[in-house]
Design an enzyme around this catalytic site. Structure first.
Site, short mmCIF file in Angstrom:
data_model
loop_
_atom_site.label_atom_id
_atom_site.label_comp_id
_atom_site.label_asym_id
_atom_site.label_seq_id
_atom_site.Cartn_x
_atom_site.Cartn_y
_atom_site.Cartn_z
N SER A 38 102.49 -99.76 -21.06
CA SER A 38 103.68 -100.01 -20.18
C SER A 38 103.74 -101.53 -20.09
O SER A 38 104.15 -102.02 -21.03
CB SER A 38 102.89 -99.26 -18.77
OG SER A 38 104.22 -99.24 -17.69
N ASP A 41 105.45 -88.18 -21.25
CA ASP A 41 105.92 -88.99 -20.81
C ASP A 41 107.50 -89.20 -20.33
O ASP A 41 108.23 -89.38 -21.49
CB ASP A 41 105.49 -90.31 -21.53
CG ASP A 41 105.73 -91.97 -20.59
OD1 ASP A 41 106.57 -91.79 -19.76
OD2 ASP A 41 104.88 -92.75 -21.11
N HIS A 72 103.25 -90.60 -18.01
CA HIS A 72 103.14 -91.96 -18.40
C HIS A 72 101.59 -92.36 -18.30
O HIS A 72 101.19 -93.32 -18.75
CB HIS A 72 104.11 -92.82 -17.40
CG HIS A 72 104.21 -94.19 -17.81
ND1 HIS A 72 104.53 -94.74 -19.22
CD2 HIS A 72 103.87 -95.45 -17.02
CE1 HIS A 72 104.30 -95.91 -19.17
NE2 HIS A 72 103.97 -96.44 -18.05
#
Length: 360
Positions: free
Chosen positions: A140, A305, A338
């Site tokens: 991320s 995700d 995610h």
């Protein structure tokens, strides 16, 4: 990175006596060729592994993968993780005292970028005696840092591991970020960012909690929420406006949990840094930036995700390969959305172990 000199920022302005809080595990080899940098996500910190303790109320955020005999083996590698510039877990950020006044920077703290974070880490690497990282690893926002490392300092990165990240923030990601920031700045207790003298419990906790609730929805998948919560009730059915469903209690819990440990001003700035992330800015576009990479790359994607969908990671993987670089693709089949890069240890470990062994 120790304080002592002025740190100039990509967007203009500077920070006097900027410092980075960091942790290390293992020992740097005589040839300094075994160093690994871990880069944390938005609300992470330098505590990547180890138990809870002073300053760290929870175990490390990648504890299952980092440590003696584990995937990122601290008996073999010298592992470093730093809290990013602008953060609130020891590094210089909005809650830090401004040397000019002795009071918290608050609203005066400037916006930092992913590139600023990486340049600060490069100064830390110099102080630690690390000329070249065996690998820079992140997911991320951490993946944004790892990618920028590979682009900004190609001669200092042998391998880059990019999990659930992107080459540039998308309109949808920016939209979700904007909603979260609006929740914070709309809280009357935010006071324009000047809330550090507020009595305990009177800061912008509700706004930050709502921002976290919004983000938490994007971090997981519909499949997971349905399987875990469905329409389960917290209490007997009534027709009030208060929390009724189990999923509402889950979101309230995570919102309140973050509000107890994180600074709202830091959240705003780090979240904005993610919006500004674009490796192609000032470099002739994304493809031209990817062509700068000389490191071996491992790109990992989580199938469910919805916030950083797989096509964004595929663009990085394909772009590196098209430029003649070395990129390995890892697809993680998971319902965790995610957050899969933080949770799917068993699926990540074999590929990461192999990658680190083959990277020199």
């Amino acid at each position: 990175m120790r304080g002592g000199r002025r740190f100039r920022l990509e967007g203009g302005g500077s920070i006097d006596r900027a410092e980075l809080a960091y942790e290390t595990w293992g020992r740097l080899s005589p040839d300094a060729d075994n160093a690994i940098l871990l880069c944390h996500a938005l609300t992470g910190d330098s505590h990547a592994t180890g138990g809870a303790g002073a300053g760290h109320p929870t175990p490390g955020w990648w504890d299952a993968l980092v440590g003696p005999g584990r995937c990122v083996d601290t008996d073999r590698y010298f592992v470093v993780c730093a809290n990013v510039l602008g953060g609130c877990q020891g590094s210089t950020g909005p809650a830090s005292p401004d040397p000019a006044t002795g009071r918290p920077y608050g609203s005066r703290f400037p916006v930092v970028t992913i590139r600023d974070m990486v340049r600060a880490q490069a100064s830390l690497a110099d102080e630690l005696g690390v000329r070249r990282w065996r690998a820079v690893i992140g997911g991320s926002m951490g993946g944004m840092q790892a990618l920028e490392w590979a682009v900004m300092y190609p001669d200092r990165v042998a391998g880059a591991v990019l999990l659930s990240t992107t080459a540039q923030a998308s309109a949808m990601q920016i939209a979700w970020s904007h909603a979260g920031r609006a929740a914070i700045t709309s809280d009357p207790a935010f006071r324009g960012g000047e809330y550090y003298d507020a009595a305990p419990g009177e800061g912008p906790h509700r706004g930050l909690a709502v921002a976290r609730m919004i983000a938490q929805v994007t971090y997981r998948s519909d499949e997971l929420f349905t399987e875990r919560f469905d329409r389960t009730l917290l209490r007997p059915l009534d027709y009030s406006l208060g929390p009724l469903f189990d999923i509402e209690g889950y979101l309230d819990y995570h919102g309140e949990k973050l509000a107890r440990r994180f600074d709202a001003n830091s959240y705003l700035r780090l979240n904005r840094a993610m919006d500004l992330h674009d490796i192609g800015r000032g470099r002739g576009g994304v493809d031209a930036a990817l062509a700068r990479i000389t490191a071996k790359v491992l790109v990992a994607s989580v199938t469910s995700d919805g916030l950083y969908p797989p096509h964004q990671q595929w663009r990085i993987h394909e772009g590196v390969g098209r430029a003649g670089g070395s990129s390995t693709w890892l697809e993680i089949d998971s319902p965790h959305g995610h957050d899969g890069f933080l949770l799917e240890h068993a699926r990540i470990a074999p590929a990461l172990t192999k990658f680190l062994e083959e990277t020199t």
